[in-house]
Motif scaffolding. Structure first.
Motif, PDB file in Angstrom:
ATOM      1  N   HIS A   6       0.876  -1.174   0.000  1.00 17.82           N
ATOM      2  CA  HIS A   6       0.000   0.000   0.000  1.00 17.82           C
ATOM      3  C   HIS A   6       0.907   1.216   0.000  1.00 17.82           C
ATOM      4  O   HIS A   6       1.800   1.325   0.838  1.00 17.82           O
ATOM      5  N   ARG A   7       0.702   2.125  -0.956  1.00 17.84           N
ATOM      6  CA  ARG A   7       1.542   3.313  -1.067  1.00 17.84           C
ATOM      7  C   ARG A   7       0.668   4.494  -1.455  1.00 17.84           C
ATOM      8  O   ARG A   7      -0.117   4.414  -2.402  1.00 17.84           O
ATOM      9  N   ASP A   8       0.779   5.584  -0.707  1.00 15.92           N
ATOM     10  CA  ASP A   8       0.031   6.807  -0.985  1.00 15.92           C
ATOM     11  C   ASP A   8       1.036   7.917  -1.286  1.00 15.92           C
ATOM     12  O   ASP A   8       2.031   8.067  -0.574  1.00 15.92           O
ATOM     13  N   THR A   9       0.755   8.698  -2.312  1.00 17.05           N
ATOM     14  CA  THR A   9       1.673   9.741  -2.747  1.00 17.05           C
ATOM     15  C   THR A   9       0.940  11.055  -2.937  1.00 17.05           C
ATOM     16  O   THR A   9      -0.097  11.093  -3.616  1.00 17.05           O
ATOM     17  N   LEU A  10       1.472  12.118  -2.345  1.00 22.49           N
ATOM     18  CA  LEU A  10       0.993  13.468  -2.610  1.00 22.49           C
ATOM     19  C   LEU A  10       1.868  14.024  -3.712  1.00 22.49           C
ATOM     20  O   LEU A  10       3.090  14.074  -3.573  1.00 22.49           O
ATOM     21  N   GLU A  11       1.247  14.384  -4.819  1.00 26.66           N
ATOM     22  CA  GLU A  11       2.014  14.848  -5.974  1.00 26.66           C
ATOM     23  C   GLU A  11       1.162  15.777  -6.826  1.00 26.66           C
ATOM     24  O   GLU A  11      -0.051  15.879  -6.630  1.00 26.66           O
ATOM     25  N   LYS A  12       1.810  16.433  -7.767  1.00 29.17           N
ATOM     26  CA  LYS A  12       1.071  17.240  -8.732  1.00 29.17           C
ATOM     27  C   LYS A  12       0.827  16.387  -9.969  1.00 29.17           C
ATOM     28  O   LYS A  12       1.721  15.681 -10.429  1.00 29.17           O
ATOM     29  N   ASN A  13      -0.387  16.465 -10.500  1.00 28.58           N
ATOM     30  CA  ASN A  13      -0.702  15.697 -11.702  1.00 28.58           C
ATOM     31  C   ASN A  13      -0.253  16.463 -12.944  1.00 28.58           C
ATOM     32  O   ASN A  13       0.350  17.537 -12.843  1.00 28.58           O
ATOM     33  N   GLY A  14      -0.545  15.937 -14.108  1.00 29.35           N
ATOM     34  CA  GLY A  14      -0.141  16.542 -15.375  1.00 29.35           C
ATOM     35  C   GLY A  14      -0.700  17.936 -15.596  1.00 29.35           C
ATOM     36  O   GLY A  14      -0.110  18.739 -16.324  1.00 29.35           O
ATOM     37  N   GLU A  15      -1.815  18.252 -14.957  1.00 27.74           N
ATOM     38  CA  GLU A  15      -2.419  19.581 -15.085  1.00 27.74           C
ATOM     39  C   GLU A  15      -1.889  20.561 -14.038  1.00 27.74           C
ATOM     40  O   GLU A  15      -2.310  21.709 -13.990  1.00 27.74           O
ATOM     41  N   GLY A  16      -0.997  20.081 -13.170  1.00 23.17           N
ATOM     42  CA  GLY A  16      -0.435  20.947 -12.133  1.00 23.17           C
ATOM     43  C   GLY A  16      -1.272  21.043 -10.872  1.00 23.17           C
ATOM     44  O   GLY A  16      -1.023  21.898 -10.017  1.00 23.17           O
ATOM     45  N   ASN A  17      -2.254  20.161 -10.720  1.00 27.69           N
ATOM     46  CA  ASN A  17      -3.104  20.146  -9.523  1.00 27.69           C
ATOM     47  C   ASN A  17      -2.582  19.125  -8.516  1.00 27.69           C
ATOM     48  O   ASN A  17      -2.109  18.056  -8.902  1.00 27.69           O
ATOM     49  N   TRP A  18      -2.716  19.460  -7.227  1.00 27.79           N
ATOM     50  CA  TRP A  18      -2.326  18.514  -6.186  1.00 27.79           C
ATOM     51  C   TRP A  18      -3.322  17.370  -6.120  1.00 27.79           C
ATOM     52  O   TRP A  18      -4.530  17.582  -6.161  1.00 27.79           O
ATOM     53  N   VAL A  19      -2.804  16.148  -6.004  1.00 32.66           N
ATOM     54  CA  VAL A  19      -3.622  14.949  -5.850  1.00 32.66           C
ATOM     55  C   VAL A  19      -2.908  13.994  -4.894  1.00 32.66           C
ATOM     56  O   VAL A  19      -1.703  14.082  -4.696  1.00 32.66           O
ATOM     57  N   VAL A  20      -3.671  13.088  -4.317  1.00 28.60           N
ATOM     58  CA  VAL A  20      -3.102  11.951  -3.601  1.00 28.60           C
ATOM     59  C   VAL A  20      -3.416  10.732  -4.440  1.00 28.60           C
ATOM     60  O   VAL A  20      -4.573  10.491  -4.800  1.00 28.60           O
ATOM     61  N   VAL A  21      -2.372   9.987  -4.784  1.00 22.72           N
ATOM     62  CA  VAL A  21      -2.525   8.763  -5.558  1.00 22.72           C
ATOM     63  C   VAL A  21      -2.288   7.595  -4.603  1.00 22.72           C
ATOM     64  O   VAL A  21      -1.217   7.485  -3.995  1.00 22.72           O
ATOM     65  N   CYS A  22      -3.300   6.746  -4.449  1.00 19.63           N
ATOM     66  CA  CYS A  22      -3.230   5.578  -3.567  1.00 19.63           C
ATOM     67  C   CYS A  22      -3.065   4.331  -4.430  1.00 19.63           C
ATOM     68  O   CYS A  22      -3.909   4.063  -5.289  1.00 19.63           O
ATOM     69  N   ARG A  23      -1.983   3.610  -4.200  1.00 19.58           N
ATOM     70  CA  ARG A  23      -1.717   2.374  -4.944  1.00 19.58           C
ATOM     71  C   ARG A  23      -1.705   1.219  -3.949  1.00 19.58           C
ATOM     72  O   ARG A  23      -1.053   1.316  -2.910  1.00 19.58           O
ATOM     73  N   GLU A  24      -2.404   0.134  -4.295  1.00 21.42           N
ATOM     74  CA  GLU A  24      -2.385  -1.020  -3.405  1.00 21.42           C
ATOM     75  C   GLU A  24      -2.627  -2.313  -4.165  1.00 21.42           C
ATOM     76  O   GLU A  24      -3.189  -2.317  -5.252  1.00 21.42           O
TER      77      GLU A  24
END
Length: 139
Positions: A6-24
């Motif tokens: 399980h991995r969660d990442t706070l990052e900017k997406n391709g449009e420059g918006n902040w998102v949290v991406v949760c991978r599991e």
């Protein structure tokens, strides 16, 4: 190990918006599920200020613990920062991990950081259960 993670990442997406991406993934025999949630700019800034104010990065310098369990899935938090103006777009990686010697106040700060991180999650933008890619287009 069965390949679960399980991995969660706070990052900017391709449009420059902040998102949290949760991978599991539950096991090696299952596809990776990816869920993306929105994060407001204000909340991302508040989280960054918390990291600085509570000196979270300093926790990465704690001594390694002599305790190690081989059949356990340890927690960790990794932060990667771009260094603006550096040659070659240098990045700094800071890692907090279970097998370090933390004081009770250290662990309290880590818990606060974790709670604050999950409070960042806004609306679900997308969910990819991974089955199409896992089994191919023939299914």
């Amino acid at each position: 190990m069965e390949g679960a993670f399980h991995r969660d990442t706070l990052e900017k997406n391709g449009e420059g918006n902040w998102v949290v991406v949760c991978r599991e993934r539950g096991s090696i025999d299952e596809p990776e599920c990816v869920t993306t949630c929105s994060v407001s700019d204000a909340d991302a800034l508040r989280f960054e200020q918390f990291i600085k104010k509570r000196r979270i990065l300093s926790l990465s310098k704690r001594l390694k613990s002599p305790v190690f369990l081989t059949d356990y899935s340890p927690w960790s938090a990794e932060m990667v920062f771009d260094c603006p103006g550096s040659v070659g777009n240098r990045r700094i990686t800071v890692r907090l991990e279970q097998y370090r010697i933390y004081t009770r106040p250290d662990l309290k700060r880590i818990d606060e950081m974790t709670d604050m991180f999950y409070d960042l999650l806004g609306d679900v933008i997308s969910v990819d259960d991974g089955y199409e890619d896992f089994y191919g287009d023939d299914e």
